[in-house]
Motif scaffolding. Sequence first.
Motif, PDB file in Angstrom:
ATOM      1  N   ARG A 277       0.459  -6.893  -9.897  1.00 42.76           N
ATOM      2  CA  ARG A 277      -0.895  -6.095  -9.492  1.00 42.76           C
ATOM      3  C   ARG A 277      -0.988  -5.166 -10.461  1.00 42.76           C
ATOM      4  NH1 ARG A 277      -3.714  -5.242  -5.089  1.00 42.76           N
ATOM      5  NH2 ARG A 277      -5.385  -5.517  -6.937  1.00 42.76           N
TER       6      ARG A 277
ATOM      7  N   ASP B 151       8.264  -3.161   1.914  1.00 45.39           N
ATOM      8  CA  ASP B 151       8.647  -3.198   0.343  1.00 45.39           C
ATOM      9  C   ASP B 151      10.090  -3.125   0.110  1.00 45.39           C
ATOM     10  OD1 ASP B 151       7.522  -3.667  -2.070  1.00 45.39           O
ATOM     11  OD2 ASP B 151       7.145  -1.725  -2.614  1.00 45.39           O
TER      12      ASP B 151
ATOM     13  N   GLY C 153      -3.784  -5.403   2.439  1.00 43.80           N
ATOM     14  CA  GLY C 153      -2.389  -5.672   1.717  1.00 43.80           C
ATOM     15  C   GLY C 153      -1.387  -5.183   2.850  1.00 43.80           C
TER      16      GLY C 153
ATOM     17  N   VAL D 207       3.996  -9.220  -7.013  1.00 43.67           N
ATOM     18  CA  VAL D 207       3.981  -9.803  -5.701  1.00 43.67           C
ATOM     19  C   VAL D 207       4.635 -11.003  -5.507  1.00 43.67           C
ATOM     20  CG1 VAL D 207       2.361 -10.419  -3.745  1.00 43.67           C
ATOM     21  CG2 VAL D 207       1.635  -8.461  -5.504  1.00 43.67           C
TER      22      VAL D 207
END
Length: 216
Positions: free
Chosen positions: A150, A106, A41, A143
Amino acid sequence: MHTSRRRAVLLLSAGALSACAARVEGEEAPGAALTPSEIEGPFFPSNTQIERDADLTRLAGRSERAAGALIEVRGRVLDANGRPLPGVVVELWQANAAGRYAHERDAANTAPLDPNFQGYAALRTGADGRFSALTIKPGGYLVPEMGQRRTPHLHWHVGQGGDRLTTQSYFPGEPANESDFLIRAMGDPVRRLIMAAGAAGAEGAAGFDWDILLPG
Ligand SMILES: [Fe+2]
């Protein structure tokens, strides 16, 4: 005589078949028991040197603790024959309770950062192959590229160099496990990534146990 001989041949064949099946199972079992890898990830910390101890719920110099449900994640790192592997580096990183990573990638996530959450730990297994960390249960997150959420999960690096295992672990009985696209893609082997709910840990934390089996 003829009948009993034919019977003996049949029994031998059945024996040979089951011996063969046992050998195939025996050959498959060690590999099948290994902990499967999962994608890293995009959120492995860009700076792992800030704070990396086994209590992710407290940061030096801050009086407040990380928000969220306290959990203790305990595990053993074992070889394929179940022997403990001492001195193995185990790195853990995860989203905070709101489902956000303290990572520049993020930044578009609208969930809040938690200034009291460490988000990363670098552990080392003891002589008995054991490690443990006190942390908070991560939140799930969307996501955007997939348009899918998730389920709550932890990210792991186990070992160093070329033999390092990169994987993720999951919480048992989590409703969102059913729809998680990585869990669905992995199929049956994913059950080796689902931690077991165990005894309460330090400070009354919900305890989760997980054995990691490495090759060699
Ligand atoms: Fe993640």
